[in-house]
Scaffold this motif. Structure first.
Motif, short mmCIF file in Angstrom:
data_model
loop_
_atom_site.label_atom_id
_atom_site.label_comp_id
_atom_site.label_asym_id
_atom_site.label_seq_id
_atom_site.Cartn_x
_atom_site.Cartn_y
_atom_site.Cartn_z
N ARG A 153 0.86 -1.18 0.00
CA ARG A 153 0.00 0.00 0.00
C ARG A 153 0.89 1.23 0.00
O ARG A 153 1.60 1.50 0.97
CB ARG A 153 -0.94 -0.02 1.21
N VAL A 209 -2.91 3.61 -2.13
CA VAL A 209 -3.31 2.76 -3.26
C VAL A 209 -2.72 1.37 -3.07
O VAL A 209 -1.52 1.22 -2.80
CB VAL A 209 -2.83 3.36 -4.60
N ARG A 250 -1.39 -1.96 -4.52
CA ARG A 250 -0.82 -2.38 -5.80
C ARG A 250 0.16 -3.51 -5.60
O ARG A 250 0.58 -3.80 -4.46
CB ARG A 250 -0.12 -1.20 -6.50
N SER A 260 -8.34 0.50 -6.24
CA SER A 260 -7.00 0.46 -6.83
C SER A 260 -7.06 -0.02 -8.27
O SER A 260 -6.33 0.49 -9.14
CB SER A 260 -6.10 -0.46 -6.00
#
Length: 675
Positions: free
Chosen positions: A298, A302, A304, A344
């Motif tokens: 994180r 966001v 990812r 996301s």
């Protein structure tokens, strides 16, 4: 130092640097570069050597910093672009590659092709590789392997055989080529051929790796991508248990390849969810979230994939891992985690169909079916290729809300005819039609699906689909009273699939229908099954009567009872008692551990396993003590009547002066009264 500027000493250090580079000793080479730069800080050759050695040592950040300095920036654009590519900064790498001089065109084309491949621009990657092959000749095995991989990733797997023939290579030359060829076959749906190529890749890889004196566990780690792909093929062929065992064995090797580990983990939990019962699916999904979370980070609010892993995965693989993470969180009822994952995905994969489907699933979970349906309708209108999946999810949401008519309309709205013949879609449509009482429409739908599968190539899926369709089509026709048409369906199935003769259900149904509608077909079926049973006529009659008797016993509960004479009742009772006595068997006693049958001694107590209150001795004792005084709860047993207040003697009455008789004195210590 000798000389004013120290040139002889610098030359000697350059000699040591050249020897270290030729021997592959990066540390010694970097040390020599630092010694030169202390004497000559602006020496261009030393700076270039140091930059290249840093790249080879994997110290990419230091190399980028050095390549940004003025002496190196103009002439080492290719090395800078390569460092940015290795760091996962693909767009910056592509921009830096535009400054590479023309004399490095061959290396530049290969680098640009790899950058486009990682970015998911498969068309551009194929163009760069084609130009590289035409202009410079793809002589190296690495380039040849990457060319095949680009064609597979670009959705042009059908061209792979021609491309390999043009490059004059075959899949047997290396396990990488065999692996990429198998991936191409997977893209075209040729699962059996893909499995053969993957097995070839394993054999070729083991031969090459064992020749390099690698140990067995090291060979297994090198061939991990091939093992993962074999497990995927097994899962696609319906062998889920084999696939799960392969994935678990692979992940038990403690893979250092994060890309293979992430793909194997993702596929493992997908297979576990497919095979898990409904009651255990939530736990399996929760475990999947925990395992996949190891590949996530994180950053800036966001969620990812970790950058070190993201640069190793293709666009399709990145989308699959993110979607699996969000789906597992949703199934595990971790709604907040699922929302974070979907947000996301909206930022990283804008416009992707899977993002819209997950968003609709979240809306449905929050009790907003109308909003979910509207989102799916917009998705289907915007992307025709994803319309079938959107319609399926719309049908699922309608069915979950109890609207069978709306669910059937969504399924019927799928434009691709092949989808309607898929076993899962077909079974759902038939179930909805039967619920709505649309027998004629169900028969027409099954007939259309039967024609589709009759023209399909022979496979295990085709045989299974044909049997299922014929069974359900015959059942619909039987309910409508069309016995001859139902018998014709089974006859046609046996003509299409000879293996159906080994299916007991198919044979039973066909034999019953043929005996009624087509005696000639029944005789032919008997001949195909090997003639008679070898029983005499009397034995056949006896067997038939026995079946009739059994059928009479198993009649429906609402049938009226048949009167039976009293004599028959008595005979039946005697027979039943005899059968019950015959079935009763003597239970073998449980012997203690270490019991020697040759020297048994006194026999063990057969009731030693029972609680004491259940043993026969305790029962006898209770019977013996019945009616006698026994200890028990308060008030139980014989009561002393003298203690009863009602039986106490009356006190003497008061005398003529009104005084009560004196009570006896109570002796005790002075001052110790009753408190």
């Amino acid at each position: 130092m000798s000389g004013a500027d120290g040139q002889p000493e610098v030359a000697a250090i350059f000699g040591r640097l050249d020897a270290a580079v030729r021997a592959g000793q990066n540390k010694r080479g970097l040390k020599a570069c630092d010694e030169i730069l202390k004497l000559a800080p602006r020496d261009g050759d030393a700076l270039r050597c140091k930059a290249v050695l840093l790249i080879e040592a994997g110290r990419l950040d230091e190399a980028l910093k050095l390549l940004g300095e003025p002496p190196l920036a103009p002439g080492m654009a290719f090395e800078k672009a390569y460092c940015l590519y290795r760091c996962g900064r693909l767009q910056e790498a592509l921009e830096a590659a535009s400054s590479v001089p023309a004399d490095q065109e061959g290396a530049l084309l290969q680098l640009e092709a790899q950058i486009h491949y990682r970015m998911g621009n498969n068309k551009e990657a194929i163009e760069r590789y084609s130009q590289l092959f035409r202009s410079h000749g793809a002589a190296s095995r690495e380039v040849q392997t990457n060319v095949v991989a680009a064609y597979v990733a670009g959705g042009r797997s059908g061209e792979v055989p021609a491309v390999m023939e043009a490059m004059k290579i075959s899949a047997q030359e290396s396990f990488e080529l065999a692996f990429n060829t198998a991936c191409g076959l997977l893209e075209t749906g040729r699962l059996a051929d893909a499995q053969q190529q993957l097995q070839l890749a394993v054999r070729v890889g083991e031969e090459a790796l064992y020749e390099e004196d690698l140990q067995e566990d090291e060979v297994a780690l090198e061939l991990a991508p091939v093992t993962a792909q074999l497990a995927y093929v097994a899962s696609m062929l319906g062998r889920e248990e084999e696939a799960i065992a392969s994935y678990e064995g692979l992940l038990g090797l403690e893979l250092d390849d994060a890309a293979t580990a992430s793909v194997a983990t993702n596929n493992l939990f997908a297979a576990l969810l497919r095979s898990a019962p409904a009651a255990a699916s939530r736990k399996v999904a929760g475990d999947g979230v925990k395992k996949l979370d190891a590949f996530m980070e994180r950053s800036g609010g966001v969620l990812r994939i970790k950058p070190s892993l993201e640069s190793r995965l293709g666009a399709v693989q990145r989308e699959a891992v993110l979607a699996s993470y969000a789906t597992a969180a949703l199934l595990a009822n971790k709604v907040d985690v699922a929302k974070e994952a979907v947000r996301s995905m909206e930022k990283q994969l804008p416009g992707a169909p899977v993002t819209a489907m997950l968003q609709a699933s979240l809306l449905a979970r929050e009790g907003k079916p109308r909003e979910a349906d509207a989102a799916l309708a917009s998705m289907a209108a915007a992307d025709a290729s994803s319309a079938p999946e959107a319609q399926l999810l719309r049908a699922q949401l309608a069915a979950a809300s109890g609207n069978a008519q709306q669910a059937l309309q969504h399924l019927s709205g799928i434009q691709d005819a092949a989808w309607h013949a898929r076993p899962s879609v077909l079974a759902t449509k038939i179930a909805l039609m039967e619920e709505l009482g649309l027998a004629a429409e169900a028969a027409a739908t099954l007939s259309a699906a039967l024609q589709h599968w009759q023209s399909a190539t022979a496979s295990a899926l085709r045989a299974e689909a044909l049997r299922w369709i014929v069974d359900h089509l015959a059942a619909v026709q039987l309910r409508e009273g069309a016995l001859a048409e139902a018998a014709a369906q089974y006859k046609q199935l046996l003509a299409l699939d000879a293996a159906a003769l080994s299916d007991a259900a198919v044979l039973t149904n066909y034999a019953r229908l043929a005996a009624v509608c087509d005696p000639g077909a029944a005789a032919q079926l008997r001949a195909e099954l090997g003639g008679g049973s070898g029983l005499t006529a009397a034995e056949l009659d006896s067997l038939e009567n026995a079946n009739i008797a059994i059928a009479g016993v198993r009649r429906r509960a609402d049938d009226p009872p048949v009167p039976v004479p009293a004599s028959s009742k008595q005979e039946g009772a005697d027979v039943a008692a005899a059968e019950q006595k015959k079935r009763k068997r003597k239970r073998q006693p449980r012997l203690p551990k270490g019991f020697d049958p040759a020297n048994p001694g006194p026999p063990p107590d057969p009731e030693r396993w029972l609680p004491k209150w259940q043993r026969s001795d305790a029962k006898k004792l209770r019977k013996k003590m019945k009616g006698k005084e026994t200890k028990g709860s308060q008030g139980a047993g014989k009561v002393d009547d003298s203690l009863d207040r009602t039986n106490a003697p009356e006190e003497p009455a008061a005398d003529s002066k009104g005084k009560a008789p004196a009570r006896p004195a109570v002796k005790g210590k002075k001052g110790k009264g009753r408190r």
